[in-house]
Scaffold this motif. Sequence first.
Motif, PDB file in Angstrom:
ATOM      1  N   ARG A  89       0.829  -1.219   0.000  1.00 19.73           N
ATOM      2  CA  ARG A  89       0.000   0.000   0.000  1.00 19.73           C
ATOM      3  C   ARG A  89       0.857   1.261   0.000  1.00 19.73           C
ATOM      4  O   ARG A  89       0.480   2.279  -0.573  1.00 19.73           O
ATOM      5  CB  ARG A  89      -0.997  -0.006   1.137  1.00 19.73           C
ATOM      6  CG  ARG A  89      -0.450  -0.013   2.507  1.00 19.73           C
ATOM      7  CD  ARG A  89      -1.620   0.037   3.520  1.00 19.73           C
ATOM      8  NE  ARG A  89      -1.461  -0.853   4.614  1.00 19.73           N
ATOM      9  CZ  ARG A  89      -0.729  -0.573   5.692  1.00 19.73           C
ATOM     10  NH1 ARG A  89      -0.117   0.567   5.795  1.00 19.73           N
ATOM     11  NH2 ARG A  89      -0.622  -1.446   6.661  1.00 19.73           N
ATOM     12  N   GLU A  90       2.042   1.202   0.612  1.00 18.44           N
ATOM     13  CA  GLU A  90       2.945   2.344   0.592  1.00 18.44           C
ATOM     14  C   GLU A  90       3.531   2.545  -0.808  1.00 18.44           C
ATOM     15  O   GLU A  90       3.638   3.682  -1.281  1.00 18.44           O
ATOM     16  CB  GLU A  90       4.076   2.142   1.601  1.00 18.44           C
ATOM     17  CG  GLU A  90       3.603   2.083   3.040  1.00 18.44           C
ATOM     18  CD  GLU A  90       4.687   1.616   4.003  1.00 18.44           C
ATOM     19  OE1 GLU A  90       4.638   2.068   5.164  1.00 18.44           O
ATOM     20  OE2 GLU A  90       5.563   0.823   3.598  1.00 18.44           O
ATOM     21  N   ILE A  91       3.870   1.445  -1.456  1.00 17.03           N
ATOM     22  CA  ILE A  91       4.362   1.539  -2.829  1.00 17.03           C
ATOM     23  C   ILE A  91       3.267   2.095  -3.731  1.00 17.03           C
ATOM     24  O   ILE A  91       3.508   2.978  -4.565  1.00 17.03           O
ATOM     25  CB  ILE A  91       4.826   0.162  -3.341  1.00 17.03           C
ATOM     26  CG1 ILE A  91       5.969  -0.367  -2.487  1.00 17.03           C
ATOM     27  CG2 ILE A  91       5.246   0.238  -4.801  1.00 17.03           C
ATOM     28  CD1 ILE A  91       6.316  -1.822  -2.762  1.00 17.03           C
ATOM     29  N   ALA A  92       2.036   1.600  -3.549  1.00 12.42           N
ATOM     30  CA  ALA A  92       0.915   2.066  -4.361  1.00 12.42           C
ATOM     31  C   ALA A  92       0.678   3.555  -4.167  1.00 12.42           C
ATOM     32  O   ALA A  92       0.412   4.283  -5.133  1.00 12.42           O
ATOM     33  CB  ALA A  92      -0.343   1.273  -4.021  1.00 12.42           C
ATOM     34  N   ALA A  93       0.781   4.030  -2.935  1.00 11.65           N
ATOM     35  CA  ALA A  93       0.580   5.461  -2.674  1.00 11.65           C
ATOM     36  C   ALA A  93       1.631   6.296  -3.394  1.00 11.65           C
ATOM     37  O   ALA A  93       1.314   7.333  -3.987  1.00 11.65           O
ATOM     38  CB  ALA A  93       0.625   5.724  -1.173  1.00 11.65           C
ATOM     39  N   LYS A  94       2.881   5.849  -3.381  1.00  8.44           N
ATOM     40  CA  LYS A  94       3.946   6.590  -4.051  1.00  8.44           C
ATOM     41  C   LYS A  94       3.778   6.540  -5.573  1.00  8.44           C
ATOM     42  O   LYS A  94       4.016   7.533  -6.262  1.00  8.44           O
ATOM     43  CB  LYS A  94       5.308   6.056  -3.636  1.00  8.44           C
ATOM     44  CG  LYS A  94       5.641   6.355  -2.174  1.00  8.44           C
ATOM     45  CD  LYS A  94       7.029   5.883  -1.826  1.00  8.44           C
ATOM     46  CE  LYS A  94       7.337   6.115  -0.357  1.00  8.44           C
ATOM     47  NZ  LYS A  94       7.497   7.505  -0.010  1.00  8.44           N
ATOM     48  N   LYS A 114      -3.969  -3.424  -5.981  1.00 15.32           N
ATOM     49  CA  LYS A 114      -3.965  -4.756  -6.599  1.00 15.32           C
ATOM     50  C   LYS A 114      -2.989  -4.805  -7.770  1.00 15.32           C
ATOM     51  O   LYS A 114      -2.280  -5.798  -7.956  1.00 15.32           O
ATOM     52  CB  LYS A 114      -5.368  -5.131  -7.064  1.00 15.32           C
ATOM     53  CG  LYS A 114      -6.292  -5.508  -5.946  1.00 15.32           C
ATOM     54  CD  LYS A 114      -7.656  -5.909  -6.489  1.00 15.32           C
ATOM     55  CE  LYS A 114      -8.604  -6.259  -5.365  1.00 15.32           C
ATOM     56  NZ  LYS A 114      -9.936  -6.657  -5.844  1.00 15.32           N
ATOM     57  N   LEU A 115      -2.969  -3.745  -8.569  1.00 12.83           N
ATOM     58  CA  LEU A 115      -2.038  -3.702  -9.696  1.00 12.83           C
ATOM     59  C   LEU A 115      -0.593  -3.752  -9.222  1.00 12.83           C
ATOM     60  O   LEU A 115       0.240  -4.474  -9.778  1.00 12.83           O
ATOM     61  CB  LEU A 115      -2.265  -2.433 -10.528  1.00 12.83           C
ATOM     62  CG  LEU A 115      -3.589  -2.324 -11.277  1.00 12.83           C
ATOM     63  CD1 LEU A 115      -3.696  -0.967 -11.957  1.00 12.83           C
ATOM     64  CD2 LEU A 115      -3.718  -3.434 -12.299  1.00 12.83           C
ATOM     65  N   VAL A 116      -0.287  -3.004  -8.154  1.00 14.48           N
ATOM     66  CA  VAL A 116       1.065  -2.992  -7.618  1.00 14.48           C
ATOM     67  C   VAL A 116       1.393  -4.364  -7.037  1.00 14.48           C
ATOM     68  O   VAL A 116       2.498  -4.886  -7.236  1.00 14.48           O
ATOM     69  CB  VAL A 116       1.229  -1.879  -6.565  1.00 14.48           C
ATOM     70  CG1 VAL A 116       2.526  -2.024  -5.797  1.00 14.48           C
ATOM     71  CG2 VAL A 116       1.159  -0.511  -7.229  1.00 14.48           C
ATOM     72  N   HIS A 117       0.454  -4.968  -6.338  1.00  9.63           N
ATOM     73  CA  HIS A 117       0.673  -6.301  -5.780  1.00  9.63           C
ATOM     74  C   HIS A 117       1.015  -7.296  -6.884  1.00  9.63           C
ATOM     75  O   HIS A 117       1.933  -8.110  -6.758  1.00  9.63           O
ATOM     76  CB  HIS A 117      -0.566  -6.772  -5.008  1.00  9.63           C
ATOM     77  CG  HIS A 117      -0.402  -8.128  -4.411  1.00  9.63           C
ATOM     78  ND1 HIS A 117      -0.793  -9.273  -5.083  1.00  9.63           N
ATOM     79  CD2 HIS A 117       0.121  -8.548  -3.238  1.00  9.63           C
ATOM     80  CE1 HIS A 117      -0.530 -10.321  -4.339  1.00  9.63           C
ATOM     81  NE2 HIS A 117       0.029  -9.923  -3.213  1.00  9.63           N
ATOM     82  N   ASN A 118       0.274  -7.239  -7.994  1.00  9.62           N
ATOM     83  CA  ASN A 118       0.541  -8.125  -9.122  1.00  9.62           C
ATOM     84  C   ASN A 118       1.901  -7.828  -9.751  1.00  9.62           C
ATOM     85  O   ASN A 118       2.554  -8.732 -10.256  1.00  9.62           O
ATOM     86  CB  ASN A 118      -0.555  -8.023 -10.166  1.00  9.62           C
ATOM     87  CG  ASN A 118      -1.868  -8.577  -9.680  1.00  9.62           C
ATOM     88  OD1 ASN A 118      -1.907  -9.362  -8.745  1.00  9.62           O
ATOM     89  ND2 ASN A 118      -2.957  -8.137 -10.296  1.00  9.62           N
ATOM     90  N   ALA A 119       2.316  -6.569  -9.719  1.00 14.98           N
ATOM     91  CA  ALA A 119       3.589  -6.189 -10.325  1.00 14.98           C
ATOM     92  C   ALA A 119       4.772  -6.671  -9.496  1.00 14.98           C
ATOM     93  O   ALA A 119       5.833  -6.984 -10.044  1.00 14.98           O
ATOM     94  CB  ALA A 119       3.673  -4.677 -10.506  1.00 14.98           C
ATOM     95  N   VAL A 120       4.615  -6.749  -8.183  1.00 14.61           N
ATOM     96  CA  VAL A 120       5.750  -7.160  -7.332  1.00 14.61           C
ATOM     97  C   VAL A 120       5.800  -8.666  -7.104  1.00 14.61           C
ATOM     98  O   VAL A 120       6.796  -9.171  -6.607  1.00 14.61           O
ATOM     99  CB  VAL A 120       5.757  -6.424  -5.960  1.00 14.61           C
ATOM    100  CG1 VAL A 120       5.909  -4.940  -6.155  1.00 14.61           C
ATOM    101  CG2 VAL A 120       4.526  -6.755  -5.152  1.00 14.61           C
ATOM    102  N   THR A 121       4.716  -9.376  -7.433  1.00 16.00           N
ATOM    103  CA  THR A 121       4.744 -10.823  -7.226  1.00 16.00           C
ATOM    104  C   THR A 121       5.072 -11.563  -8.495  1.00 16.00           C
ATOM    105  O   THR A 121       5.071 -11.091  -9.548  1.00 16.00           O
ATOM    106  CB  THR A 121       3.398 -11.343  -6.684  1.00 16.00           C
ATOM    107  OG1 THR A 121       2.351 -10.973  -7.586  1.00 16.00           O
ATOM    108  CG2 THR A 121       3.141 -10.823  -5.322  1.00 16.00           C
TER     109      THR A 121
END
Length: 121
Positions: A89-94, A114-121
Amino acid sequence: MSDTYVISGLTAKRAEVSGIIADLEKRVAQHRADLVHIDAVLRLYAPEVEPEFIAPKAVRKRNDWFKAGELSRMVLDVLRVAPAPLQVREIAAKVMEAHGIDATDARTVQFVGKLVHNAVT
């Protein structure tokens, strides 16, 4: 029958949805036929290969908010300058801040998360 508008609207919607289903079924049948032909040619060129064991490639839906590879690059940029490990969530906010996306809408924040989560996994 005072609800003729409702009935006519529902019949029109049903006709639309059944038309979409018929089109999709026709496309699935064509793709299955293409797959059979590809498997046959593959067996001709490489008899030792078993096409049934070739894993299907995941189909990803494109996102209109980020260009191809843009989100992954933004996530990596955020992580490169981070002084400590960050939560998704911190990455997504940035990422939202850097991309100019409004962070006040909860649904938007959840979607980008969710998009960021998919990008880091």
